[in-house]
Design an enzyme around this catalytic site. Sequence first.
Site, mmCIF file in Angstrom:
data_model
loop_
_atom_site.group_PDB
_atom_site.id
_atom_site.type_symbol
_atom_site.label_atom_id
_atom_site.label_comp_id
_atom_site.label_asym_id
_atom_site.label_seq_id
_atom_site.Cartn_x
_atom_site.Cartn_y
_atom_site.Cartn_z
ATOM 1 N N PHE A 106 0.814 -1.219 0.000
ATOM 2 C CA PHE A 106 0.000 0.000 0.000
ATOM 3 C C PHE A 106 0.845 1.264 0.000
ATOM 4 C CE2 PHE A 106 0.854 -0.118 4.553
ATOM 5 C CZ PHE A 106 0.790 1.208 4.951
ATOM 6 N N LYS A 107 2.084 1.178 0.461
ATOM 7 C CA LYS A 107 2.907 2.377 0.591
ATOM 8 C C LYS A 107 3.439 2.883 -0.740
ATOM 9 C CE LYS A 107 3.973 1.212 5.333
ATOM 10 N NZ LYS A 107 4.950 0.847 6.360
ATOM 11 N N ASP A 108 3.179 2.137 -1.820
ATOM 12 C CA ASP A 108 3.608 2.598 -3.142
ATOM 13 C C ASP A 108 2.980 3.949 -3.497
ATOM 14 O OD1 ASP A 108 5.380 0.579 -3.994
ATOM 15 O OD2 ASP A 108 3.716 -0.745 -4.472
ATOM 16 N N ALA A 111 4.758 6.778 -1.405
ATOM 17 C CA ALA A 111 6.177 6.878 -1.753
ATOM 18 C C ALA A 111 6.377 7.477 -3.136
ATOM 19 C CB ALA A 111 6.831 5.490 -1.672
ATOM 20 N N THR A 140 7.743 -0.151 3.950
ATOM 21 C CA THR A 140 8.112 1.248 3.699
ATOM 22 C C THR A 140 9.419 1.318 2.915
ATOM 23 O OG1 THR A 140 6.994 2.066 5.682
ATOM 24 C CG2 THR A 140 8.701 3.458 4.745
#
Length: 436
Positions: A106-108, A111, A140
Amino acid sequence: MKYYSTNKNATLASLEEAVVKGLASDKGLYMPEHIHPLDQKMIRNLKNMSFHEIACSVAQAFFGEDITSETLDKIVKETLSFETPVVAVENNIYSLELFHGPTLAFKDVGARFMARLLGYFIQKQGIKEVNVLVATSGDTGSAVANGFLGVEGIHVYVLYPKGKVSPIQECQFTTLGQNITALEIDGTFDDCQALVKSAFMDDELNHHMMLTSANSINVARFLPQSFYYFNAYAQLDRIDKADELVVCVPSGNFGNITAGLFAHRMGLPVKRFIAANNRNDVFLEYLNTGIYRPRPSVATIANAMDVGDPSNFARILDLYGNNEETHRIITNLISGDRFTDEEIAEAIRRVYKQTDYLLDPHGACGYLALEKGLNENETGVFLETAHPAKFKDTVDRILEKEIEIPAKLQAFMKGTKQSVPLKKDFTAFKTYLLSR
C-alpha cells in the site's frame, strides 16, 4: 497553506519547507493549518469518477494552494499507474487490495507521490542533493526505495532491523544500488526510527548534508494515502454497499489510519474505524485506559506492524484537539483489537479454506477485527496492505503449501544483496553519514 508542528514550538512552514525538512525543528510532526472538506455533491458523485479523478480532487484540497493544477495532475498521474480494487471476501466483509503497485504494498502510493513532489521542489530550489532517511519494518523501505530509484538529486538511505523483515521485502531495497543505500541495523524498527529522528536533530549532520524523511512522518508520504479511502468508498457506493461503512486498518506506525481520519475529516462518510493491532498494542491500551505508554516492540509474523511507539499517534491527538476531550472523541470514532500470531495464522488457514481468498498476516488482523466487531447492518472493509507472497515463508508454513510468487517479486529476488551493517547506536550511524 501553512504547516505547524504538533509540538507547537516551531515556526510555521510552507508545504515546500515541510516536505523538504520532513520533521519540524522542535521534533514535532507537521500538520496542515486547515483541512478543506470536499463538497458533498462531489462525495455523492465519487462513484462516477475514476481513481485518477478522485485522487486529483483530494490532492487539490490538500496541495492546491501551493502547486499549480497542471503540476499536481502530472504528479498524480505518474503516481497512480495501478488500481486499488475492493474485493468481496464473505458476507459484508470486503478487502481493499492495496498491493497492485510496483512493490505490491500500500505504501507505493505515498512513496511515489512524495518522490515526485520532492523532486519538483528540489529542482525548483536548485538544490544539489537531498538525502532521504527512511526507517522500515518491511514495506516502507521497498516502496520508498523503488519510488525514489533513479530520481535525480535524491539519495535514499533505508534503515532496517537485521533479521526482522521478510527475505522478499529485504530483496526489494537491498538489490537496487544506484541512489539507494540499505543500512542493516542490529536492532528493532524502533531503534531504526530513533536513529532517523536523532539525525534530524543533529546540527553537525545537518550542516554536512541536507536531510529529509520518507517515513509517514513526512506530510507528502502519508497524506496521499487518503486517496484510496475515497476510491474504496466510490467502489462500494457503485454496488450500494457504502452506507454504514466501517473501515478496519492494520496499524503499525499509524500513518495509514491517520490518512483515513483525514479523509473522514474531509467529509468521507465512514461510520467508524477499527485499528487492528498484533501484540504491539500500545494504541489499544490508550483506547482502553486513556494512557499512552510506548514500549519496545516485539517481533510477530505481521512484522510491518511491529511498532512500539507509533509516530503518527501525535497527529491523531492533534487532529482531535489534544485536550481533556480528545480521548472521548477518539474512542467514539475508533475502536481497537489485538491478535496473536496463532490467531493470525488460524485466520489465514480458515479464510483460504472457506473462501479461497489468501490473506497476508497484516490483512488477517484487519479481517479478524471486522469478523469480531462488525454489526449486522454494517459493511466492513479491511485494508489488505501487501501481497501475501511478500511473507512467503510465513504463509507457506501456515498453509503447508507453496504459494505462487508474482513476477514483480521474482524480479527482485534475482538481484544481489548490497547492504551496510551498522550497530544501533547513534554514534556509529552519524559517523557513517559524515563519511558520505
